[in-house]
Scaffold this motif. Structure first.
Motif, short mmCIF file in Angstrom:
data_model
loop_
_atom_site.label_atom_id
_atom_site.label_comp_id
_atom_site.label_asym_id
_atom_site.label_seq_id
_atom_site.Cartn_x
_atom_site.Cartn_y
_atom_site.Cartn_z
N VAL A 226 7.55 -70.67 7.30
CA VAL A 226 8.84 -70.09 6.93
C VAL A 226 9.91 -71.17 7.01
N GLU A 227 10.66 -71.32 5.93
CA GLU A 227 11.74 -72.30 5.88
C GLU A 227 12.98 -71.65 5.28
N ASP A 228 14.08 -71.74 6.00
CA ASP A 228 15.38 -71.24 5.52
C ASP A 228 15.29 -69.81 5.01
N GLY A 229 14.57 -68.97 5.76
CA GLY A 229 14.54 -67.55 5.47
C GLY A 229 13.46 -67.06 4.55
N ASN A 230 12.64 -67.99 4.01
CA ASN A 230 11.62 -67.60 3.05
C ASN A 230 10.25 -68.17 3.41
N THR A 254 12.52 -63.35 -4.49
CA THR A 254 13.00 -62.48 -3.41
C THR A 254 11.87 -61.88 -2.58
N VAL A 255 10.64 -61.82 -3.13
CA VAL A 255 9.54 -61.20 -2.38
C VAL A 255 9.14 -62.03 -1.17
N TYR A 256 9.59 -63.28 -1.11
CA TYR A 256 9.24 -64.17 0.01
C TYR A 256 10.28 -64.12 1.14
N ASN A 257 11.32 -63.33 0.95
CA ASN A 257 12.39 -63.22 1.94
C ASN A 257 11.88 -62.56 3.22
N VAL A 258 12.19 -63.15 4.37
CA VAL A 258 11.86 -62.54 5.66
C VAL A 258 12.93 -61.49 5.94
N HIS A 286 5.82 -55.97 13.27
CA HIS A 286 5.57 -56.20 11.84
C HIS A 286 6.76 -56.93 11.25
N ILE A 287 6.43 -57.87 10.41
CA ILE A 287 7.43 -58.65 9.68
C ILE A 287 7.48 -58.10 8.27
N GLY A 288 8.60 -57.52 7.91
CA GLY A 288 8.79 -57.05 6.54
C GLY A 288 9.28 -58.19 5.67
N ILE A 289 8.74 -58.30 4.47
CA ILE A 289 9.21 -59.32 3.54
C ILE A 289 9.68 -58.65 2.25
#
Length: 329
Positions: A226-230, A254-258, A286-289
Motif C-alpha cells: 500500500v502506497e499513498d492510500g492505494n 478507485t477500486v484500489y483505494n484503502v 477487514h480492510i474495505g477497498i
C-alpha cells in the motif's frame, strides 16, 4: 399476545430467523416487510418470505444477480425499498454500499438488513444466536477509543500499515436495524473507521478470507503493498492472481483505494468464507477497498470489497486498542 411472543413460540422457526424478526429488527404489527433476492439466492429469500409472511405483510422481489458488491439494483427494487419498513437483502452480492440503499435509508423509513451470502446453517448456529444487546454495549465502549489521528495496524501474519484517521468518526454496525433509517448486516457486528484518502502506507497480509464467490477462505496469504492510500502491488499464489484479475477488470483506479478499517466484535462468529460471519468475527479486522462514502470519504468507486486479516494488533495515537486479537480497552 404480542407479535414478538407469537414469533418466539413458533416451534418450526429456527432461532436465527426469530432473531431477525424480533431482536434484530424490532418488527411491529402492521409493518411492511420487503424481501429482495436474486436468481442465485432465491431459496434463502423464499425461506425468509415464508416465515416473515406468517406475521407481517410481506413482498418478495427477485432480480438478476449482480456482478459485484455495490452494484446498483434495478429501479423497481429501488422504488420498493422506499416503501417498506424493513427490507431483507437476501442477495448474492452486497447492496449495503449502493446508492439505492443509502438513499432509501436517508428517507428515514426503511430499516435495512443485509443478508447477502447466507447459507441455511446460519439460522441454526453461530453469530445470529448472539445477544445483540451485549454486542451493542461492547461496540459503544470500544468506539470511545476507536478514533484519533494515527492508526497503526499489525498482525501475526505480517501486516504493518499506518494511516491517518484524523477527522473520521467511528461507524457502527451493531448487527441490528431497530430504528427508521438504520442499516445492518447481521451476524456482522463491528466498529469501523475510514482512513483519510492518500495516507495509508505499508503492507497488508490477508490471511483470513476474501468474501467473494471466486475466493472466500484463503488457502495462502494474499500480500498487498500500500502506497499513498492505494494498493499498488498484489503478490501471493493463485488467490492473489484472482484478486488481481477482479480489480483489474474494473479498469478504474478507485477500486484500489484503502477505504475501511472494520473491527469485528461478535464472539459467536467464526471465519467460514461467508461475508457476515467473517467480517464480524471477533479479534480480526477487514480492510474495505474501493468506495468509502459510508466512512466519511469521497471516493465513489464501483466496488466495495472487504478482505480479512486474522489476529490483529491495533494502536491509535500510541494507545493499544487490541493486541493479537484481544481487546485492551
Amino acid at each position: 399476545m404480542s407479535v414478538e411472543k407469537k414469533i418466539h413460540e413458533a416451534e418450526d422457526m429456527p432461532f436465527g430467523m426469530k432473531q431477525l424478526l424480533t431482536s434484530i429488527t424490532h418488527l411491529k404489527e402492521n409493518e411492511k416487510v420487503l424481501v429482495i433476492t436474486d436468481d442465485n439466492t432465491k431459496d434463502i429469500g423464499e425461506f425468509v418470505y415464508k416465515h416473515a409472511s406468517r406475521f407481517f405483510e410481506t413482498t418478495m422481489i427477485c432480480m438478476k444477480q449482480r456482478t459485484n458488491h455495490g452494484e446498483e439494483p434495478p429501479e423497481a427494487v429501488s422504488k420498493a425499498m422506499q416503501n417498506c419498513d424493513v427490507a431483507f437483502g437476501a442477495t448474492t452480492m452486497s447492496m449495503f454500499h449502493t446508492k439505492a440503499r443509502i438513499e432509501s435509508s436517508k428517507l428515514g423509513r426503511m430499516r435495512w438488513v443485509g443478508m447477502q451470502d447466507y447459507e441455511f446453517s446460519m439460522f441454526e448456529k453461530g453469530g445470529l444466536t448472539a445477544n445483540f444487546d451485549e454486542i451493542e454495549a461492547e461496540i459503544n465502549r470500544v468506539a470511545e477509543h476507536f478514533q484519533g489521528e494515527t492508526f497503526r495496524l499489525t498482525s501475526v501474519g505480517g501486516t504493518d500499515m499506518t494511516c491517518s484517521v484524523r477527522g473520521r468518526s467511528p461507524v457502527f454496525d451493531y448487527g441490528t436495524s431497530r430504528k427508521p433509517g438504520s442499516a445492518s448486516f447481521p451476524p456482522n457486528a463491528e466498529v469501523a473507521l475510514g482512513p483519510v484518502e492518500g495516507t495509508a502506507n505499508g503492507i497488508l497480509v490477508f490471511d483470513g478470507s476474501i468474501p467473494h464467490p471466486l475466493i472466500n477462505v484463503l488457502k495462502e496469504p494474499v500480500i498487498c503493498k500500500v502506497e499513498d492510500g492505494n494498493i499498488t502491488e498484489i503478490t501471493g499464489g493463485k488467490e492473489a492472481n484472482i484478486l488481481e484479475g477482479i480489480l483489474a477488470g474494473y479498469n478504474d483506479p478507485t477500486v484500489y483505494n484503502v477505504a475501511e478499517l472494520g473491527l469485528g466484535l461478535n464472539r459467536k462468529n467464526v471465519i467460514c468464507g461467508r461475508m457476515a460471519p467473517d467480517e464480524g468475527s471477533y479479534g480480526n479486522i477487514h480492510i474495505g477497498i474501493g468506495k468509502n462514502l459510508n466512512f466519511g470519504g469521497h471516493v465513489d468507486s464501483p466496488l466495495h470489497l472487504d478482505l480479512l486479516i486474522r489476529t490483529v494488533t491495533i494502536e491509535i495515537d500510541g494507545r493499544l486498542i487490541m493486541k493479537e486479537g484481544n481487546l485492551q480497552v
